[in-house]
Design a protein around this motif. Structure first.
Motif, PDB file in Angstrom:
ATOM      1  N   ASP A 297     -11.228  11.610  -2.308  1.00 31.68           N
ATOM      2  CA  ASP A 297     -11.425  10.436  -3.239  1.00 31.68           C
ATOM      3  C   ASP A 297     -10.773   9.368  -2.355  1.00 31.68           C
ATOM      4  N   VAL A 298      -9.180   9.711  -2.006  1.00 33.94           N
ATOM      5  CA  VAL A 298      -8.442   8.671  -1.321  1.00 33.94           C
ATOM      6  C   VAL A 298      -8.731   8.975   0.350  1.00 33.94           C
ATOM      7  N   GLY A 299      -8.208  10.147   0.559  1.00 34.05           N
ATOM      8  CA  GLY A 299      -8.347  10.575   2.090  1.00 34.05           C
ATOM      9  C   GLY A 299      -7.119  10.372   2.784  1.00 34.05           C
ATOM     10  N   CYS A 300      -6.310   9.461   2.492  1.00 39.85           N
ATOM     11  CA  CYS A 300      -5.093   9.250   3.459  1.00 39.85           C
ATOM     12  C   CYS A 300      -3.837   9.826   2.558  1.00 39.85           C
ATOM     13  N   GLN A 301      -3.937  10.644   1.532  1.00 39.24           N
ATOM     14  CA  GLN A 301      -3.065  11.573   0.919  1.00 39.24           C
ATOM     15  C   GLN A 301      -2.919  13.007   0.955  1.00 39.24           C
ATOM     16  N   THR A 302      -3.554  13.315   2.209  1.00 41.40           N
ATOM     17  CA  THR A 302      -3.622  14.647   2.730  1.00 41.40           C
ATOM     18  C   THR A 302      -2.896  14.866   4.121  1.00 41.40           C
TER      19      THR A 302
ATOM     20  N   LYS B 115       0.726  -1.300   0.121  1.00 42.69           N
ATOM     21  CA  LYS B 115       0.037  -0.078   0.072  1.00 42.69           C
ATOM     22  C   LYS B 115       0.986   1.487   0.131  1.00 42.69           C
ATOM     23  N   GLU B 116       1.861   1.240   0.990  1.00 41.72           N
ATOM     24  CA  GLU B 116       2.695   2.524   1.157  1.00 41.72           C
ATOM     25  C   GLU B 116       3.455   2.586  -0.459  1.00 41.72           C
ATOM     26  N   GLU B 117       3.830   1.602  -0.917  1.00 42.61           N
ATOM     27  CA  GLU B 117       4.736   1.993  -2.211  1.00 42.61           C
ATOM     28  C   GLU B 117       3.889   2.450  -3.349  1.00 42.61           C
ATOM     29  N   VAL B 118       2.486   1.830  -3.502  1.00 43.51           N
ATOM     30  CA  VAL B 118       1.439   2.493  -4.400  1.00 43.51           C
ATOM     31  C   VAL B 118       0.968   3.899  -4.168  1.00 43.51           C
ATOM     32  N   LEU B 119       0.911   4.372  -2.806  1.00 47.30           N
ATOM     33  CA  LEU B 119       0.663   5.611  -2.578  1.00 47.30           C
ATOM     34  C   LEU B 119       1.555   6.417  -2.853  1.00 47.30           C
ATOM     35  N   LYS B 120       2.993   5.939  -2.557  1.00 42.88           N
ATOM     36  CA  LYS B 120       4.403   6.867  -2.743  1.00 42.88           C
ATOM     37  C   LYS B 120       4.372   7.249  -4.192  1.00 42.88           C
TER      38      LYS B 120
ATOM     39  N   LYS C 267     -12.726   1.972   1.989  1.00 41.45           N
ATOM     40  CA  LYS C 267     -12.544   1.919   3.461  1.00 41.45           C
ATOM     41  C   LYS C 267     -12.829   3.227   4.068  1.00 41.45           C
ATOM     42  N   ASN C 268     -11.875   4.390   3.329  1.00 38.02           N
ATOM     43  CA  ASN C 268     -12.026   5.712   3.851  1.00 38.02           C
ATOM     44  C   ASN C 268     -13.626   6.390   3.500  1.00 38.02           C
ATOM     45  N   SER C 269     -14.106   5.833   2.633  1.00 37.39           N
ATOM     46  CA  SER C 269     -15.586   6.391   2.398  1.00 37.39           C
ATOM     47  C   SER C 269     -16.480   6.098   3.636  1.00 37.39           C
ATOM     48  N   LEU C 270     -16.187   5.088   4.275  1.00 32.98           N
ATOM     49  CA  LEU C 270     -16.795   4.749   5.500  1.00 32.98           C
ATOM     50  C   LEU C 270     -16.778   5.836   6.524  1.00 32.98           C
ATOM     51  N   ILE C 271     -15.509   6.149   6.506  1.00 31.59           N
ATOM     52  CA  ILE C 271     -15.064   7.413   7.570  1.00 31.59           C
ATOM     53  C   ILE C 271     -15.862   8.715   7.249  1.00 31.59           C
ATOM     54  N   ILE C 272     -15.733   9.052   5.893  1.00 34.68           N
ATOM     55  CA  ILE C 272     -16.249  10.114   5.379  1.00 34.68           C
ATOM     56  C   ILE C 272     -17.689  10.261   5.785  1.00 34.68           C
ATOM     57  N   ASP C 273     -18.470   8.835   5.365  1.00 31.32           N
ATOM     58  CA  ASP C 273     -19.882   8.929   5.635  1.00 31.32           C
ATOM     59  C   ASP C 273     -19.945   9.039   7.220  1.00 31.32           C
ATOM     60  N   GLN C 274     -19.221   8.620   7.997  1.00 33.47           N
ATOM     61  CA  GLN C 274     -19.577   8.809   9.587  1.00 33.47           C
ATOM     62  C   GLN C 274     -19.297  10.601   9.800  1.00 33.47           C
ATOM     63  N   ILE C 275     -18.343  11.182   9.168  1.00 32.63           N
ATOM     64  CA  ILE C 275     -18.215  12.462   9.468  1.00 32.63           C
ATOM     65  C   ILE C 275     -19.237  13.267   8.984  1.00 32.63           C
TER      66      ILE C 275
ATOM     67  N   GLU D 220      -4.077  -4.892 -10.128  1.00 30.78           N
ATOM     68  CA  GLU D 220      -3.709  -4.925  -8.608  1.00 30.78           C
ATOM     69  C   GLU D 220      -3.569  -3.775  -7.943  1.00 30.78           C
ATOM     70  N   GLU D 221      -2.881  -2.832  -8.502  1.00 30.59           N
ATOM     71  CA  GLU D 221      -2.729  -1.483  -7.725  1.00 30.59           C
ATOM     72  C   GLU D 221      -3.958  -0.789  -7.741  1.00 30.59           C
ATOM     73  N   PHE D 222      -4.661  -0.653  -8.963  1.00 28.64           N
ATOM     74  CA  PHE D 222      -6.009  -0.074  -9.020  1.00 28.64           C
ATOM     75  C   PHE D 222      -7.042  -0.676  -7.803  1.00 28.64           C
ATOM     76  N   ARG D 223      -6.933  -1.915  -7.721  1.00 27.49           N
ATOM     77  CA  ARG D 223      -7.855  -2.523  -6.804  1.00 27.49           C
ATOM     78  C   ARG D 223      -7.418  -2.286  -5.295  1.00 27.49           C
ATOM     79  N   LEU D 224      -6.140  -1.918  -5.217  1.00 32.83           N
ATOM     80  CA  LEU D 224      -5.820  -1.811  -3.892  1.00 32.83           C
ATOM     81  C   LEU D 224      -6.169  -0.130  -3.502  1.00 32.83           C
ATOM     82  N   VAL D 225      -6.020   0.652  -4.598  1.00 29.60           N
ATOM     83  CA  VAL D 225      -6.443   2.251  -4.448  1.00 29.60           C
ATOM     84  C   VAL D 225      -8.063   2.243  -4.277  1.00 29.60           C
ATOM     85  N   ASP D 226      -8.725   1.476  -4.692  1.00 32.06           N
ATOM     86  CA  ASP D 226     -10.309   1.328  -4.772  1.00 32.06           C
ATOM     87  C   ASP D 226     -10.484   0.819  -3.528  1.00 32.06           C
TER      88      ASP D 226
END
Length: 179
Positions: free
Chosen positions: A83-88, A11-16, A40-48, A29-35
């Motif tokens: 969209d991703v959330g963890c790149q901010t 995950k960290e290599e793909v995000l980097k 996962k982060n959409s669930l947190i955004i929904d909660q927010i 596989e990389e697209f699938r990981l980003v998806d």
């Protein structure tokens, strides 16, 4: 698995790779990981966005979304979308107003004392124009430098200078702040 070369996607290599910018030729596989990250982060955004939270509770939810502790001096209002959330990556004394959208796959860095108006969009990714390569992504990080104000509805796609006000779509420098 005999005879197969098993490759585990990191995950960290793909995000980097996405933060480094340029034309990305992600594997399936990389697209699938980003998806998966997006889901996962959409669930947190929904909660927010679907519940009322005080500043401390919102800060904790944004810390989960971003994958690092949001400073106590930073306040991010809901509703919010990404969209991703963890790149901010957010510093101290940042205020992000309501209804902002961060397309952050390419990486967004927000320095201290930044004020972001309502409905600001920060966009770090696009698709290739060539129809034969439409699935390829083009990323470029955004660095919102110290003491910047982004006016309501600004559309930011590149770095902005410190101590300045930006407005419009696409965002353009209105003036320097002289404090």
């Amino acid at each position: 698995m005999q005879g197969k070369n098993v490759f585990k996607i990191n995950k960290e290599e793909v995000l980097k790779k996405a933060r480094e910018g340029g034309n990305l030729h992600f594997t399936k596989e990389e697209f699938r990981l980003v998806d998966e990250i997006v889901e996962k982060n959409s669930l947190i955004i929904d909660q927010i966005n679907q519940h009322s939270h005080n500043t401390k509770e919102r800060r904790e939810l944004f810390s989960q979304l971003y994958g690092c502790q949001i400073p106590e001096t930073t306040d991010i209002k809901a509703p919010f979308n990404a969209d991703v959330g963890c790149q901010t990556f957010v510093e101290n004394n940042v205020f992000i107003n309501k209804d902002c959208f961060f397309m952050d796959l390419g990486g967004i860095w927000i320095d201290e004392k930044v004020k972001i108006g309502p409905r600001v969009s920060l966009i770090t990714v696009n698709h290739a124009e060539d129809p034969n390569h439409r699935d390829d992504l083009i990323t470029g990080s955004i660095h919102i430098k110290r003491n910047v104000c982004l006016g309501a509805n600004a559309l930011v796609t590149k770095d902005v200078e410190p101590n300045s006000i930006y407005v419009g779509s696409p965002a353009k420098k209105l003036r320097d702040l002289r404090y």
